[in-house]
Scaffold this active site. Structure first.
Site, short mmCIF file in Angstrom:
data_model
loop_
_atom_site.label_atom_id
_atom_site.label_comp_id
_atom_site.label_asym_id
_atom_site.label_seq_id
_atom_site.Cartn_x
_atom_site.Cartn_y
_atom_site.Cartn_z
N ASP A 205 -2.74 -1.25 2.67
CA ASP A 205 -2.26 -2.74 2.89
C ASP A 205 -2.69 -3.14 4.01
O ASP A 205 -2.88 -4.53 4.11
CB ASP A 205 -0.74 -2.86 2.62
CG ASP A 205 -0.35 -2.23 1.07
OD1 ASP A 205 -0.13 -3.15 0.43
OD2 ASP A 205 -0.12 -1.05 1.23
N GLU B 97 -0.18 4.77 -12.32
CA GLU B 97 -0.70 4.33 -10.98
C GLU B 97 0.38 3.81 -10.33
O GLU B 97 1.53 3.10 -10.87
CB GLU B 97 -2.06 3.42 -11.17
CG GLU B 97 -2.44 2.97 -9.46
CD GLU B 97 -1.65 1.87 -8.89
OE1 GLU B 97 -1.50 1.74 -7.86
OE2 GLU B 97 -0.84 1.03 -9.66
N ASN C 278 1.18 1.31 -8.10
CA ASN C 278 1.95 -0.03 -8.03
C ASN C 278 2.48 -0.48 -9.49
O ASN C 278 3.42 -1.30 -9.33
CB ASN C 278 0.72 -0.98 -7.68
CG ASN C 278 0.57 -0.86 -6.23
OD1 ASN C 278 1.40 -0.27 -5.43
ND2 ASN C 278 -0.49 -1.37 -5.59
N HIS D 50 -7.95 1.34 -1.64
CA HIS D 50 -7.43 0.74 -2.82
C HIS D 50 -7.27 -0.93 -2.58
O HIS D 50 -7.84 -1.72 -3.13
CB HIS D 50 -6.11 1.14 -3.31
CG HIS D 50 -5.95 2.51 -3.75
ND1 HIS D 50 -6.68 3.26 -4.59
CD2 HIS D 50 -5.57 3.66 -2.73
CE1 HIS D 50 -6.38 4.62 -4.38
NE2 HIS D 50 -5.63 4.71 -3.55
N ASP D 51 -6.50 -1.27 -1.72
CA ASP D 51 -5.95 -2.70 -1.39
C ASP D 51 -7.06 -3.22 -0.81
O ASP D 51 -7.35 -4.75 -1.16
CB ASP D 51 -4.73 -2.74 -0.69
CG ASP D 51 -3.66 -2.15 -1.40
OD1 ASP D 51 -3.85 -1.61 -2.36
OD2 ASP D 51 -2.46 -1.86 -0.56
C1 BDR Z 1 -1.62 1.93 -4.37
O1 BDR Z 1 -0.30 2.50 -4.18
C2 BDR Z 1 0.28 2.21 -2.98
O2 BDR Z 1 0.57 3.39 -2.48
C3 BDR Z 1 -1.13 1.87 -2.00
O3 BDR Z 1 -0.76 0.78 -0.97
C4 BDR Z 1 -2.10 1.15 -3.19
O4 BDR Z 1 -1.62 -0.24 -3.30
C5 BDR Z 1 -2.73 2.85 -4.96
O5 BDR Z 1 -2.11 3.71 -5.79
CA CA Z 2 -0.28 -1.40 -1.54
#
Ligand code: BDR
Ligand code: CA
Length: 321
Positions: free
Chosen positions: A14, A173, A175, A249-250
Site C-alpha cells: 500500500d 485472497e 483483501n 499488488h497494490d
Molecule cells: C493484498 O493483501 C494485502 O496484504 C496487500 O497489501 C494486498 O493489498 C494482497 O493479497
Molecule cells: Ca493492501
C-alpha cells in the site's frame, strides 16, 4: 485531470501504491487517502499513510479513517490483524523500516465514508477509487449512497483470484477474506468494478536488484523504500519462493486505474463464497453470469514489463529528491 482516492490498509505494498500515485501527478490528482483495515488496524494504517505522505513532502493530501471492522464482526475485543498479515507486513505494517511520524493528524474517525460519497457525487466519471484492503468502507459507501453505483465513478480494486489459488487459503485472497460479505456486496450492488487480483499481481514482481537502486540513491526516501520492500521480498522468498520476489499488488491496481491499457480484462459478474472452506473465494455469480451487462471486469493478463519499468521510473524519481 482525473481525481484519485486510495482506500488503503497501509501496509508495505500500500505504501508503494502511495508512492506510485504521487509519482503520477502528470496523469492524476490524489485528492485523499481513506484508511481501511487488513494488514493493520485502521489507526496504524492511517498513521503509516500520513507518514509516507510526509516523507514525500505531500502533507497537502488529507487522510480519512474508514470503517474499522468487518460488517458482521461480533466480539468483545476490537478487530486486529491475523498472524499471517503481521508476518507479511510486520507488526508496524512497514516491515520495521524506520519512518518518522507525520506532524499532522488524520481527519475525524469514520469520516472516510462521507468523503468518498461527496467526491463521487462531485467528480462522477472523473473519479478513480482504488481500494486495496478490506472492502468494508466501500461497501458501506454504496449501501449508504446507492446512487454512487450509477455516477460513473471507476472502482479498481486489488483483491480476489479467479484463475489462480488464493494467498490466505487455497481459494481466498487476503483483501476479500478480510470481509467477504463486504466484497460480495461491492460485486453485486451494481457498481462498476475492475478486479486486479492475484491472477495478474503475482506476475508483477520486484526483486532485490531493484530495491538496490533505491538504496543507492542515498536519500531518506530511498533508504526507507529499500528497507521496507526488502523485508517484503524476504517474506515472499520464504513463503512463496516460486514467485521470485514480492508481488506488486497494490501499485498495479493504481497503475491499472490510471492506465487501463496495462491490463486485459474479461467481463464476469462475480459473487463471493461466504461459507465453509470456500469462504472468501471470488467466483462467477450463477444468477448473473449470463447477463449481458457485466458489472465487473476481471484482469486476466498484464503488460508486466511496461508496468515494472513505469513503476521503477516513477517511484525512483520521487525518492531521488
Ligand atoms: C493484498 O493483501 C494485502 O496484504 C496487500 O497489501 C494486498 O493489498 C494482497 O493479497
Ligand atoms: Ca493492501
Amino acid at each position: 485531470m482525473k481525481k484519485l482516492i486510495l482506500d488503503l490498509d497501509t501496509g508495505i505494498d500500500d505504501a508503494l501504491a502511495i508512492a506510485y500515485a504521487l509519482g503520477s501527478t502528470n496523469e492524476v490528482e490524489l485528492i485523499g487517502i481513506t484508511g481501511t483495515y487488513g494488514n493493520v488496524i485502521v489507526p496504524l494504517g492511517v498513521r503509516n499513510a500520513l507518514a509516507v505522505l510526509h516523507l514525500f513532502g505531500r502533507d497537502d493530501v488529507p487522510v480519512y479513517p474508514g470503517v474499522d471492522q468487518p460488517l458482521n464482526y461480533v466480539s468483545a475485543t476490537p478487530w486486529s490483524p491475523a498472524a499471517g498479515s503481521v508476518a507479511v507486513h510486520g507488526a508496524d505494517g512497514l516491515g520495521g523500516a524506520q519512518l518518522p511520524d507525520s506532524p499532522r493528524s488524520a481527519e475525524a474517525p469514520g469520516s472516510a465514508v462521507d468523503f468518498i460519497i461527496d467526491a463521487a457525487r462531485t467528480y462522477g466519471s472523473d473519479l478513480l477509487i482504488v481500494p486495496t484492503g478490506a472492502m468494508t468502507t466501500m461497501a458501506t459507501v454504496l449501501h449508504k449512497a446507492p446512487d454512487i453505483a450509477d455516477c460513473g465513478v471507476k472502482i479498481t480494486m486489488m483483491g480476489g483470484a479467479l484463475t489462480v489459488p488464493g494467498n490466505v487459503s487455497p481459494c481466498a485472497e487476503a483483501n476479500i477474506a478480510q470481509d467477504p460479505e463486504a466484497a460480495d456486496y461491492l460485486f453485486r450492488c451494481g457498481a462498476r468494478t475492475t478486479m486486479v487480483g492475484l491472477d495478474v499481481t503475482h506476475r508483477t514482481v520486484l526483486t532485490y536488484a531493484q530495491t538496490a537502486r533505491w538504496r543507492a540513491l542515498g536519500t531518506p526516501a530511498g533508504d526507507f523504500l529499500a528497507d521496507m520492500t526488502d523485508y517484503y521480498i524476504s517474506v515472499y522468498l520464504k513463503n512463496q519462493p516460486q514467485i521470485g520476489g514480492c508481488g506488486l499488488h497494490d501499485p498495479l491496481a493504481v497503475a491499472a486505474a490510471i492506465d487501463p491499457t496495462l491490463i486485459d480484462t474479461i467481463g464476469v459478474n462475480l459473487t463471493v463464497d461466504l461459507d465453509g472452506a470456500f469462504r472468501g473465494r471470488t467466483i462467477g455469480d450463477p444468477e448473473r453470469l449470463r447477463d449481458a451487462d457485466k458489472t465487473t471486469q476481471v484482469a486476466v493478463d498484464v503488460d508486466s514489463q511496461t508496468f515494472l519499468t513505469r513503476f521503477m521510473n516513477r517511484v525512483t524519481a520521487l525518492a531521488e529528491r
